[in-house]
Design a protein around this motif. Sequence first.
Motif, mmCIF file in Angstrom:
data_model
loop_
_atom_site.group_PDB
_atom_site.id
_atom_site.type_symbol
_atom_site.label_atom_id
_atom_site.label_comp_id
_atom_site.label_asym_id
_atom_site.label_seq_id
_atom_site.Cartn_x
_atom_site.Cartn_y
_atom_site.Cartn_z
ATOM 1 N N PHE B 131 -23.713 16.383 -3.728
ATOM 2 C CA PHE B 131 -24.481 16.104 -2.523
ATOM 3 C C PHE B 131 -23.609 15.744 -1.329
ATOM 4 O O PHE B 131 -24.114 15.285 -0.315
ATOM 5 C CB PHE B 131 -25.481 14.976 -2.793
ATOM 6 N N SER B 132 -22.298 15.933 -1.457
ATOM 7 C CA SER B 132 -21.435 15.572 -0.336
ATOM 8 C C SER B 132 -21.626 16.572 0.790
ATOM 9 O O SER B 132 -22.319 17.577 0.648
ATOM 10 C CB SER B 132 -19.977 15.552 -0.788
ATOM 11 N N GLU B 133 -20.994 16.279 1.921
ATOM 12 C CA GLU B 133 -21.195 17.090 3.122
ATOM 13 C C GLU B 133 -20.948 18.572 2.835
ATOM 14 O O GLU B 133 -21.701 19.430 3.262
ATOM 15 C CB GLU B 133 -20.256 16.599 4.223
ATOM 16 N N VAL B 149 -27.947 18.547 4.985
ATOM 17 C CA VAL B 149 -28.501 17.190 5.035
ATOM 18 C C VAL B 149 -27.400 16.188 4.704
ATOM 19 O O VAL B 149 -26.593 16.430 3.814
ATOM 20 C CB VAL B 149 -29.652 17.052 4.013
ATOM 21 N N ASN B 150 -27.382 15.085 5.439
ATOM 22 C CA ASN B 150 -26.452 14.003 5.094
ATOM 23 C C ASN B 150 -27.098 13.149 4.012
ATOM 24 O O ASN B 150 -27.776 12.175 4.288
ATOM 25 C CB ASN B 150 -26.153 13.140 6.313
ATOM 26 N N TRP B 151 -26.849 13.522 2.752
ATOM 27 C CA TRP B 151 -27.572 12.892 1.649
ATOM 28 C C TRP B 151 -27.278 11.414 1.529
ATOM 29 O O TRP B 151 -28.116 10.649 1.071
ATOM 30 C CB TRP B 151 -27.260 13.606 0.341
ATOM 31 N N PHE B 152 -26.071 11.035 1.912
ATOM 32 C CA PHE B 152 -25.750 9.610 1.833
ATOM 33 C C PHE B 152 -25.924 8.961 3.190
ATOM 34 O O PHE B 152 -25.590 7.823 3.395
ATOM 35 C CB PHE B 152 -24.313 9.406 1.365
ATOM 36 N N GLY B 153 -26.417 9.736 4.148
ATOM 37 C CA GLY B 153 -26.432 9.266 5.530
ATOM 38 C C GLY B 153 -27.603 8.367 5.837
ATOM 39 O O GLY B 153 -27.447 7.340 6.484
ATOM 40 N N ASN B 154 -28.804 8.732 5.413
ATOM 41 C CA ASN B 154 -29.925 7.859 5.732
ATOM 42 C C ASN B 154 -30.644 7.408 4.473
ATOM 43 O O ASN B 154 -30.531 8.006 3.404
ATOM 44 C CB ASN B 154 -30.873 8.531 6.742
ATOM 45 N N PRO B 243 -27.223 3.622 2.566
ATOM 46 C CA PRO B 243 -27.268 3.168 3.957
ATOM 47 C C PRO B 243 -28.508 2.320 4.242
ATOM 48 O O PRO B 243 -29.560 2.566 3.649
ATOM 49 C CB PRO B 243 -27.339 4.483 4.726
ATOM 50 N N LEU B 244 -28.345 1.366 5.110
ATOM 51 C CA LEU B 244 -29.414 0.449 5.495
ATOM 52 C C LEU B 244 -30.108 -0.138 4.269
ATOM 53 O O LEU B 244 -31.319 -0.285 4.244
ATOM 54 C CB LEU B 244 -30.450 1.157 6.386
ATOM 55 N N ASP B 245 -29.328 -0.438 3.253
ATOM 56 C CA ASP B 245 -29.852 -1.021 2.003
ATOM 57 C C ASP B 245 -30.877 -0.124 1.320
ATOM 58 O O ASP B 245 -31.697 -0.597 0.533
ATOM 59 C CB ASP B 245 -30.463 -2.401 2.256
#
Lengths: 430, 302
Positions: B131-133, B149-154, B243-245
Amino acid sequence: MRKKTALLFMVTILLFITACGNSGSGGSNASGGTDGKTLRIAWWGSDTRHEYTQKIIDMYKEQNPGVNIDIEYASFDDYWKKLAPQAAANQLPDIMQMDVSYISQYAKNGQLEDLTPYLGSKIKVDDVTENVLKTGVIGGVQYGMPTGVNVLGFQYDPAILKKAGINEIPDNWTWDQYKEIALKAKDKGIYFDSSMAADIFFNYFLRTKGQSLYNAEGTALGYEDDALFTEFFGMLAELIKEGAVPSQEKLNQTKGILEESDIVKGTGIGIWQWSNQFVALQRVVNRPMELAPMVGPDMEKGIYMQPSMYWAVAKSSQSKDEAAKFIDFWINNQDANKLIKGERGVPISAAVKKAVAPELSETEKQVFDFVAKMEPISSPMSPPPPVGSAEIIAALTDYVEQINFGQATAAEVAPKFRADANAILSNNQP
Amino acid sequence: MAIRNESLKTNLTGYAFISPFIIGFLAFTLIPMFISLYLSFTSYNLFTSPRWIGLGNFEKMFTNDPKYWNSVRVTIYYVFVGVPLRLAFALFVAMVLNTASRMVGTYRTIYYLPSIIGGSVAVSIMWRNIFSEQGIVNHFLMAFGAAPVNWFGNATAALGMLITLSVWQFGSSMLIFLAGLKNISPEMYEAASVDGASPVRKFLNITLPLLSPVILFNLIMQTISAFMTFVPAYVISKGEGGPLDGTMLYSLYLFRQAFMFNNMGYAAAMAWVMLIFIGILTFVLFKTSKMWVFYESEGGGR
């Protein structure tokens, strides 16, 4: 029959007891021998570090027959998970590597030995500047001996900087110039940086204003005016909003993966980080890179020599003299340092620095030169982060993420962070 | 007297044989549990001795820790979305595999594989890469013209990915379902076919009711294990729950309190609350099961 049963029972019990006994020393690499002294040394790090550290320990053993050295090493995260229970059980290694963010906890809880009596006698420090030596002082006591120092800076690829239409990073640049340059890069479709680590660079920013993130006693935040919080994090968020810095979403996605960072892909100019990280970054980027000083005004007040890590001696140690002797060997022995090559930060002894210089690669030399340039103008470090700082940094990082995601403004978050941080700090007061 | 002696001997032999377990259970489970119960009423940082603070930890948890409630919310979302999806998927695969085929043994092994290796660190790291960039998922998306998609982004995407990872580890439930399916007598289906029942009807009126005890078992086991999920969240968020807990599962927050912030007392209190909560939930599941679980042995009354 009864005898057999009893025997069986005894065997079982015995097995159990020996199993318990073993687990006590599990993980250490015992090297036997009952005569002479035995030292236990623990550190964290990568494989490269383990390899050369082992070589240095062998070298030390050769020169000091009769000394046995048991080693324990782990990755950074595992290291602290292992060390805390050892402290609780009063079984800390004689010598342990300490990090700036943890040393207060161990020092304040009476786990570490005061090294002051050893300075000058067992541990030679004539060659070490006062500023650097003082970084190991907590509450007036020398608890740690820095293994080497780092300094903050901007690490960048000059070719991409030119591509972005900027000839060079100006001398003594200011925050206004920084914003201007960053926006210029953005117009060429290039990211200027990847934002800044919240706690470290906010502390730097506060220092340039004559304040700091924590107060000297570690009982509260070290700044009174929340406008400073708003100014600094507002600026960082603004650069993200403008597109000069990747979005928080993208930053999260690539966090900690050097290979995916913009500078490696040629779409970003540089990264703000510690000087000791330069060598690894350059290796991945694989193009000529440079280091630039921090942004001002009053950069001299802001920058400081940060110990990459310390050696500390456990209060419970039975062989403190021997431990001090080993630390002296580490800091002052030139042959040993030719193996270390600044991997634990630029050596703190001037003589050692000089002796190691010819052994360095081009990149390592850049780091040594940069630190040498910054050392005379830097100011004393603020005291190491207080107990509870890990929790505070986590809270700060969270709040900054909210700002960067546009879920809150810096002005809204500033008082919340203050309340959280002060609550955590007062919670951690004895 | 002789008889008594004899039986004592027999008992002793028995105790000797189970002593490894008894001692292990006492030393590594029961005693630590009571210590943790004690710690949950104290403030303890590992360095200084525990300080009794009564219900202080619980008070903070319930009234003064928004992050705690966030972790509860994330965990409940993870469990209540993840477990049904996983069970549905497991049942689906089990039904496919239940059809006679020469390769069925091989398929079963292959589909079970993710469960054996599923909870491990290595898989979580692999998942990070997928799932990385520039991972295959994003390449796949781009091949169809969609934006990466930024899978770890949001937060939403990251939790979604965690749930996907949990669904992917459907193997053990699938095997149990498969065993359950094999137990349903083919005559039922034959009779239904004669009556002209559609496959959907057969599934709803034969398969589901007869499988309901197995579903209950799987539901309870999977719910409990889902509440305790730790490794994937830890590895994928690099221990930060971001991200954001958004991936701050209960056990990860507990771990952070214990081992990152050294709030051992608070973490112990969290663990006990979780234990009690899971206990209540399991109890409720058992109680409601009366309404929907069908036991053949009770006779076909329902």
